[in-house]
Motif scaffolding. Sequence first.
Motif, PDB file in Angstrom:
ATOM      1  N   VAL A 232      46.168  -8.900   3.264  1.00  0.00           N
ATOM      2  CA  VAL A 232      47.054  -9.927   3.819  1.00  0.00           C
ATOM      3  C   VAL A 232      47.184 -11.095   3.155  1.00  0.00           C
ATOM      4  CG1 VAL A 232      47.147 -11.277   6.106  1.00  0.00           C
ATOM      5  CG2 VAL A 232      46.231  -9.197   6.315  1.00  0.00           C
ATOM      6  N   GLU A 233      48.440 -11.596   2.726  1.00  0.00           N
ATOM      7  CA  GLU A 233      48.574 -12.771   1.627  1.00  0.00           C
ATOM      8  C   GLU A 233      49.212 -13.801   2.791  1.00  0.00           C
ATOM      9  OE1 GLU A 233      49.486 -10.280  -2.110  1.00  0.00           O
ATOM     10  OE2 GLU A 233      50.975 -10.780  -0.858  1.00  0.00           O
ATOM     11  N   THR A 234      48.778 -15.201   2.158  1.00  0.00           N
ATOM     12  CA  THR A 234      49.461 -16.443   2.882  1.00  0.00           C
ATOM     13  C   THR A 234      50.739 -16.642   1.784  1.00  0.00           C
ATOM     14  OG1 THR A 234      47.508 -16.956   4.133  1.00  0.00           O
ATOM     15  CG2 THR A 234      49.126 -18.560   3.591  1.00  0.00           C
ATOM     16  N   TRP A 235      52.012 -16.595   2.324  1.00  0.00           N
ATOM     17  CA  TRP A 235      53.066 -17.101   1.685  1.00  0.00           C
ATOM     18  C   TRP A 235      53.447 -18.516   2.356  1.00  0.00           C
ATOM     19  CZ3 TRP A 235      55.314 -14.577  -2.584  1.00  0.00           C
ATOM     20  CH2 TRP A 235      54.771 -13.154  -2.937  1.00  0.00           C
ATOM     21  N   SER A 236      53.685 -19.509   1.388  1.00  0.00           N
ATOM     22  CA  SER A 236      54.012 -20.760   2.024  1.00  0.00           C
ATOM     23  C   SER A 236      55.326 -21.368   1.449  1.00  0.00           C
ATOM     24  CB  SER A 236      52.775 -21.432   1.549  1.00  0.00           C
ATOM     25  OG  SER A 236      51.626 -21.205   2.105  1.00  0.00           O
TER      26      SER A 236
ATOM     27  N   LYS B  90      64.199 -19.421  -8.998  1.00  0.00           N
ATOM     28  CA  LYS B  90      63.516 -18.972 -10.527  1.00  0.00           C
ATOM     29  C   LYS B  90      62.281 -18.914 -10.247  1.00  0.00           C
ATOM     30  CE  LYS B  90      67.535 -20.407 -11.874  1.00  0.00           C
ATOM     31  NZ  LYS B  90      68.502 -19.537 -12.491  1.00  0.00           N
ATOM     32  N   PRO B  91      61.439 -18.305 -11.330  1.00  0.00           N
ATOM     33  CA  PRO B  91      59.918 -17.837 -11.421  1.00  0.00           C
ATOM     34  C   PRO B  91      59.306 -19.066 -11.273  1.00  0.00           C
ATOM     35  CG  PRO B  91      61.366 -16.709 -13.191  1.00  0.00           C
ATOM     36  CD  PRO B  91      62.114 -17.779 -12.454  1.00  0.00           C
ATOM     37  N   GLY B  92      58.349 -19.249 -10.681  1.00  0.00           N
ATOM     38  CA  GLY B  92      57.383 -20.240 -10.530  1.00  0.00           C
ATOM     39  C   GLY B  92      56.349 -20.608 -11.798  1.00  0.00           C
ATOM     40  N   ASP B  93      55.816 -21.698 -12.095  1.00  0.00           N
ATOM     41  CA  ASP B  93      54.886 -22.099 -13.109  1.00  0.00           C
ATOM     42  C   ASP B  93      53.441 -21.936 -12.844  1.00  0.00           C
ATOM     43  OD1 ASP B  93      54.588 -24.081 -11.447  1.00  0.00           O
ATOM     44  OD2 ASP B  93      55.360 -25.549 -12.698  1.00  0.00           O
ATOM     45  N   GLY B  94      53.070 -21.335 -11.394  1.00  0.00           N
ATOM     46  CA  GLY B  94      51.716 -21.094 -11.163  1.00  0.00           C
ATOM     47  C   GLY B  94      51.027 -22.210 -10.776  1.00  0.00           C
ATOM     48  N   HIS B  95      51.504 -23.424 -10.609  1.00  0.00           N
ATOM     49  CA  HIS B  95      50.567 -24.531 -10.216  1.00  0.00           C
ATOM     50  C   HIS B  95      50.397 -24.476  -8.768  1.00  0.00           C
ATOM     51  CE1 HIS B  95      54.599 -25.790  -8.485  1.00  0.00           C
ATOM     52  NE2 HIS B  95      53.734 -26.388  -7.409  1.00  0.00           N
ATOM     53  N   GLU B  96      49.114 -25.076  -8.383  1.00  0.00           N
ATOM     54  CA  GLU B  96      48.511 -25.045  -7.127  1.00  0.00           C
ATOM     55  C   GLU B  96      49.329 -25.773  -5.892  1.00  0.00           C
ATOM     56  OE1 GLU B  96      44.413 -25.521  -7.010  1.00  0.00           O
ATOM     57  OE2 GLU B  96      44.135 -23.947  -8.341  1.00  0.00           O
ATOM     58  N   LEU B  97      49.285 -25.235  -4.806  1.00  0.00           N
ATOM     59  CA  LEU B  97      49.852 -25.916  -3.689  1.00  0.00           C
ATOM     60  C   LEU B  97      49.123 -27.153  -3.220  1.00  0.00           C
ATOM     61  CD1 LEU B  97      51.899 -26.092  -1.203  1.00  0.00           C
ATOM     62  CD2 LEU B  97      50.416 -24.585  -0.115  1.00  0.00           C
TER      63      LEU B  97
ATOM     64  N   GLY C 161      48.413 -20.050  -2.140  1.00  0.00           N
ATOM     65  CA  GLY C 161      48.546 -21.446  -2.665  1.00  0.00           C
ATOM     66  C   GLY C 161      48.875 -21.414  -4.269  1.00  0.00           C
ATOM     67  N   VAL C 162      49.275 -20.383  -4.832  1.00  0.00           N
ATOM     68  CA  VAL C 162      49.736 -20.395  -6.171  1.00  0.00           C
ATOM     69  C   VAL C 162      51.345 -20.153  -6.304  1.00  0.00           C
ATOM     70  CG1 VAL C 162      49.520 -19.314  -8.419  1.00  0.00           C
ATOM     71  CG2 VAL C 162      47.650 -19.420  -6.904  1.00  0.00           C
ATOM     72  N   ASN C 163      52.035 -20.996  -7.170  1.00  0.00           N
ATOM     73  CA  ASN C 163      53.484 -21.069  -6.963  1.00  0.00           C
ATOM     74  C   ASN C 163      53.891 -20.140  -7.573  1.00  0.00           C
ATOM     75  OD1 ASN C 163      56.079 -22.606  -8.982  1.00  0.00           O
ATOM     76  ND2 ASN C 163      56.018 -22.329  -6.636  1.00  0.00           N
ATOM     77  N   GLN C 164      55.136 -19.204  -6.783  1.00  0.00           N
ATOM     78  CA  GLN C 164      55.575 -18.035  -7.187  1.00  0.00           C
ATOM     79  C   GLN C 164      57.072 -17.981  -7.704  1.00  0.00           C
ATOM     80  OE1 GLN C 164      53.645 -14.967  -7.583  1.00  0.00           O
ATOM     81  NE2 GLN C 164      52.005 -16.485  -7.224  1.00  0.00           N
ATOM     82  N   ALA C 165      57.504 -19.079  -7.209  1.00  0.00           N
ATOM     83  CA  ALA C 165      59.059 -19.163  -7.133  1.00  0.00           C
ATOM     84  C   ALA C 165      59.505 -20.550  -6.839  1.00  0.00           C
ATOM     85  CB  ALA C 165      59.852 -18.162  -6.685  1.00  0.00           C
TER      86      ALA C 165
END
Length: 219
Positions: free
Chosen positions: A47-51, A15-22, A72-76
Motif C-alpha cells: 500500500v502506497e500513499t499518493w499525494s 513532467k517527471p518529478g525531481d524527487g524532492h520531499e513533500l 512523500g517523494v515527488n514523482q511528477a
Amino acid sequence: MPSESRRRRAARRAKPGDGHELQRYRWWQPFSRSLMHARLVGPDGRVETWSVDVRHGGDENGVVRARLYRDGVNQATSKLPAAFPVPGGVIEVATSGYGLKRAHYIGDDGIERQLSPDAASAEGRRARLHRKAPGLSRAIGGASIVVLAISLVLGVPQLAEQITSIPPIADAVGTFESPFHLPPWANISLIVAALVASTERALRLRYNWLLDGGLYGED
C-alpha cells in the motif's frame, strides 16, 4: 467526468518529478495550498500513499501546478488541469478561481473516488466539521447555494444593464434595463458573500459552472 481526449491532453502535460520531499502542511497555508491523499496498492502489493499538492498562488512565474508524490517523494509535476497515471488508474486535478474543484482517483474499472484531504488543510478541517456536526455542515452548504443563487439573480441583470449601456453594444443589440438597482454597499456585500460561499464550496470540492464559475468566478 472529463472526456478521454481531455484526459489524454492533461496527461501529456505531466513532467517527471525531481524527487524532492513533500513539505508538511503549515498552519498559515489554509487558503494558499491544497493537499490531498490516496492510498493505493502498488505493483508489488504494498500500500502506497499518493499525494497531490497544489499551491494556489502559483510558482515563481505565477503558474499554478499540481505536484504528485508517492510516499512523500515527488514523482511528477503538471500544469492544471492535470491527469497523473498511478497504479490501477489515474488521478485528476483541476481548480477554479476559489480552490480545488476536482481531485479524484479514477480506477481502470471506471470507479471514481475523491482523494482525502490532509487533516491540517482547510479542506481537511471542513471535512472534520462534516463528520462531527453533519447537520451544521449541511446547513452551511445549503446557505452557500442560496447565497450564490441570490447573487446571480440580483447581479446578472445589473451587469447586463452595464454592458448593454456601452454605446457600440447598445447600437447593435439595444439596451437592457435591470429590474434591480442595489446601492453600491449592497452590491459589494453581495460580491463578498458570493466569494465566501464559493470558497466554502471549494473546500468540499463542490463545483457548478453556473453557481461557482458564473458571475464572480472563473472556470
